[in-house]
Scaffold this motif. Sequence first.
Motif, PDB file in Angstrom:
ATOM      1  N   VAL A  70       2.118 -51.474  -4.761  1.00  0.00           N
ATOM      2  CA  VAL A  70       1.983 -50.784  -3.486  1.00  0.00           C
ATOM      3  C   VAL A  70       1.758 -51.814  -2.393  1.00  0.00           C
ATOM      4  O   VAL A  70       0.874 -52.660  -2.504  1.00  0.00           O
ATOM      5  N   VAL A  71       2.567 -51.749  -1.356  1.00  0.00           N
ATOM      6  CA  VAL A  71       2.442 -52.645  -0.207  1.00  0.00           C
ATOM      7  C   VAL A  71       2.015 -51.804   0.990  1.00  0.00           C
ATOM      8  O   VAL A  71       2.753 -50.924   1.433  1.00  0.00           O
ATOM      9  N   ALA A  72       0.808 -52.046   1.495  1.00  0.00           N
ATOM     10  CA  ALA A  72       0.301 -51.295   2.642  1.00  0.00           C
ATOM     11  C   ALA A  72       0.783 -51.951   3.921  1.00  0.00           C
ATOM     12  O   ALA A  72       0.357 -53.034   4.289  1.00  0.00           O
ATOM     13  N   GLY A  73       1.700 -51.282   4.598  1.00  0.00           N
ATOM     14  CA  GLY A  73       2.287 -51.820   5.822  1.00  0.00           C
ATOM     15  C   GLY A  73       3.792 -51.705   5.770  1.00  0.00           C
ATOM     16  O   GLY A  73       4.391 -51.578   4.698  1.00  0.00           O
ATOM     17  N   ARG A  83      10.955 -57.387  -0.647  1.00  0.00           N
ATOM     18  CA  ARG A  83      12.254 -58.002  -0.947  1.00  0.00           C
ATOM     19  C   ARG A  83      12.131 -59.046  -2.050  1.00  0.00           C
ATOM     20  O   ARG A  83      12.971 -59.102  -2.960  1.00  0.00           O
ATOM     21  N   ILE A  84      11.093 -59.872  -1.980  1.00  0.00           N
ATOM     22  CA  ILE A  84      10.898 -60.883  -3.016  1.00  0.00           C
ATOM     23  C   ILE A  84      10.673 -60.220  -4.365  1.00  0.00           C
ATOM     24  O   ILE A  84      11.194 -60.669  -5.402  1.00  0.00           O
ATOM     25  N   LEU A  85       9.922 -59.124  -4.376  1.00  0.00           N
ATOM     26  CA  LEU A  85       9.591 -58.451  -5.633  1.00  0.00           C
ATOM     27  C   LEU A  85      10.794 -57.774  -6.280  1.00  0.00           C
ATOM     28  O   LEU A  85      10.842 -57.640  -7.507  1.00  0.00           O
ATOM     29  N   VAL A  86      11.750 -57.322  -5.476  1.00  0.00           N
ATOM     30  CA  VAL A  86      12.860 -56.548  -6.029  1.00  0.00           C
ATOM     31  C   VAL A  86      14.174 -57.314  -6.117  1.00  0.00           C
ATOM     32  O   VAL A  86      15.131 -56.834  -6.722  1.00  0.00           O
ATOM     33  N   THR A  87      14.245 -58.495  -5.525  1.00  0.00           N
ATOM     34  CA  THR A  87      15.475 -59.274  -5.574  1.00  0.00           C
ATOM     35  C   THR A  87      15.682 -59.876  -6.957  1.00  0.00           C
ATOM     36  O   THR A  87      14.737 -60.321  -7.610  1.00  0.00           O
ATOM     37  N   ASP A  88      16.913 -59.890  -7.401  1.00  0.00           N
ATOM     38  CA  ASP A  88      17.252 -60.511  -8.680  1.00  0.00           C
ATOM     39  C   ASP A  88      16.838 -61.980  -8.636  1.00  0.00           C
ATOM     40  O   ASP A  88      17.258 -62.724  -7.741  1.00  0.00           O
ATOM     41  N   PRO A  89      16.013 -62.429  -9.583  1.00  0.00           N
ATOM     42  CA  PRO A  89      15.583 -63.836  -9.590  1.00  0.00           C
ATOM     43  C   PRO A  89      16.744 -64.816  -9.579  1.00  0.00           C
ATOM     44  O   PRO A  89      16.610 -65.932  -9.055  1.00  0.00           O
ATOM     45  N   ALA A  90      17.876 -64.425 -10.125  1.00  0.00           N
ATOM     46  CA  ALA A  90      19.039 -65.312 -10.114  1.00  0.00           C
ATOM     47  C   ALA A  90      19.484 -65.609  -8.689  1.00  0.00           C
ATOM     48  O   ALA A  90      19.956 -66.713  -8.388  1.00  0.00           O
ATOM     49  N   ALA A  91      19.328 -64.633  -7.799  1.00  0.00           N
ATOM     50  CA  ALA A  91      19.687 -64.840  -6.404  1.00  0.00           C
ATOM     51  C   ALA A  91      18.664 -65.722  -5.691  1.00  0.00           C
ATOM     52  O   ALA A  91      18.998 -66.431  -4.743  1.00  0.00           O
ATOM     53  N   LEU A  92      17.412 -65.676  -6.142  1.00  0.00           N
ATOM     54  CA  LEU A  92      16.365 -66.490  -5.536  1.00  0.00           C
ATOM     55  C   LEU A  92      16.396 -67.935  -6.024  1.00  0.00           C
ATOM     56  O   LEU A  92      15.829 -68.819  -5.385  1.00  0.00           O
ATOM     57  N   VAL A 110       7.446 -55.588 -12.752  1.00  0.00           N
ATOM     58  CA  VAL A 110       7.527 -54.688 -11.604  1.00  0.00           C
ATOM     59  C   VAL A 110       8.867 -53.952 -11.599  1.00  0.00           C
ATOM     60  O   VAL A 110       9.928 -54.569 -11.664  1.00  0.00           O
ATOM     61  N   ARG A 111       8.806 -52.627 -11.530  1.00  0.00           N
ATOM     62  CA  ARG A 111      10.008 -51.809 -11.483  1.00  0.00           C
ATOM     63  C   ARG A 111      10.035 -50.889 -10.270  1.00  0.00           C
ATOM     64  O   ARG A 111      11.039 -50.253  -9.977  1.00  0.00           O
ATOM     65  N   GLU A 112       8.917 -50.784  -9.571  1.00  0.00           N
ATOM     66  CA  GLU A 112       8.854 -49.908  -8.399  1.00  0.00           C
ATOM     67  C   GLU A 112       7.933 -50.525  -7.359  1.00  0.00           C
ATOM     68  O   GLU A 112       6.843 -51.004  -7.681  1.00  0.00           O
ATOM     69  N   GLY A 181      14.682 -47.294 -12.282  1.00  0.00           N
ATOM     70  CA  GLY A 181      15.318 -48.553 -11.934  1.00  0.00           C
ATOM     71  C   GLY A 181      14.401 -49.582 -11.315  1.00  0.00           C
ATOM     72  O   GLY A 181      13.416 -49.263 -10.680  1.00  0.00           O
ATOM     73  N   ARG A 182      14.736 -50.834 -11.494  1.00  0.00           N
ATOM     74  CA  ARG A 182      13.976 -51.922 -10.886  1.00  0.00           C
ATOM     75  C   ARG A 182      14.199 -51.927  -9.386  1.00  0.00           C
ATOM     76  O   ARG A 182      15.289 -51.718  -8.896  1.00  0.00           O
ATOM     77  N   GLY A 183      13.140 -52.186  -8.649  1.00  0.00           N
ATOM     78  CA  GLY A 183      13.287 -52.397  -7.227  1.00  0.00           C
ATOM     79  C   GLY A 183      13.335 -51.144  -6.384  1.00  0.00           C
ATOM     80  O   GLY A 183      13.804 -51.176  -5.267  1.00  0.00           O
ATOM     81  N   THR A 184      12.859 -50.023  -6.880  1.00  0.00           N
ATOM     82  CA  THR A 184      12.816 -48.828  -6.058  1.00  0.00           C
ATOM     83  C   THR A 184      11.737 -48.990  -4.999  1.00  0.00           C
ATOM     84  O   THR A 184      10.648 -49.442  -5.275  1.00  0.00           O
TER      85      THR A 184
END
Length: 213
Positions: A70-73, A83-92, A110-112, A181-184
């Motif tokens: 949960v991100v407050a804000g 964005r960092i949490l849900v981006t594919d690590p391969a892209a990072l 992390v999936r949500e 799904g991951r990154g919801t």
Amino acid sequence: MEVGRDLTAQELAAHHDAVIYAVGASTGRRLGIPGEDLTASTSATSFVAWYNAHPEVPPETVSLDAERVVVAGNGNVALDVARILVTDPAALAGTDIADHALAALRDSKVREVVLLGRRGPEHTACTASELLALKHLPGVELVVDDQDPRTGGTIDGAAPGDKAALFRDVPGRRSTGRCPGRGTTHRLPLPLRARGGAGSRPRRSPARDGSRG
């Protein structure tokens, strides 16, 4: 080195052709709610410093062993965290992200990710470009919790160019069940209490744009 303490703005300008002042919050802001000091709560400033390899933030500062964060804000920093949490690590991997952060993200559970906005979509604090970047991340399902009828009404009634109009093609979500799904990511009302796991040491989940999660 601190401008105003170690040197003046005039001294700085005298030795450079241009000076850009890019400032932001150096520390997190407290919400003043019960539970914000739990191990499962950390500031966005710490999280951002963690993935940027700040020397004062050790690799073990952040643990990604929870499925839901949960991100407050809903400002730019909050969206950066999401964005960092849900981006594919391969892209990072092609960026300058810290090696320890990339390794943690590869093993992340992390999936949500839930973005908490205390007001309606018309008051979303992030810039349009940040929101568009999050909307177009591959493999990410972005949803809006519109259980409050004012949310859907504001989005549907937004004029072209209004920030709220950017949510128009995002599917609504009326249940409180887990999103697949991951990154919801989605938005909910701001909580009044943060709670850890019963009978166990709470897990750390990164959060916040001037608050905690």
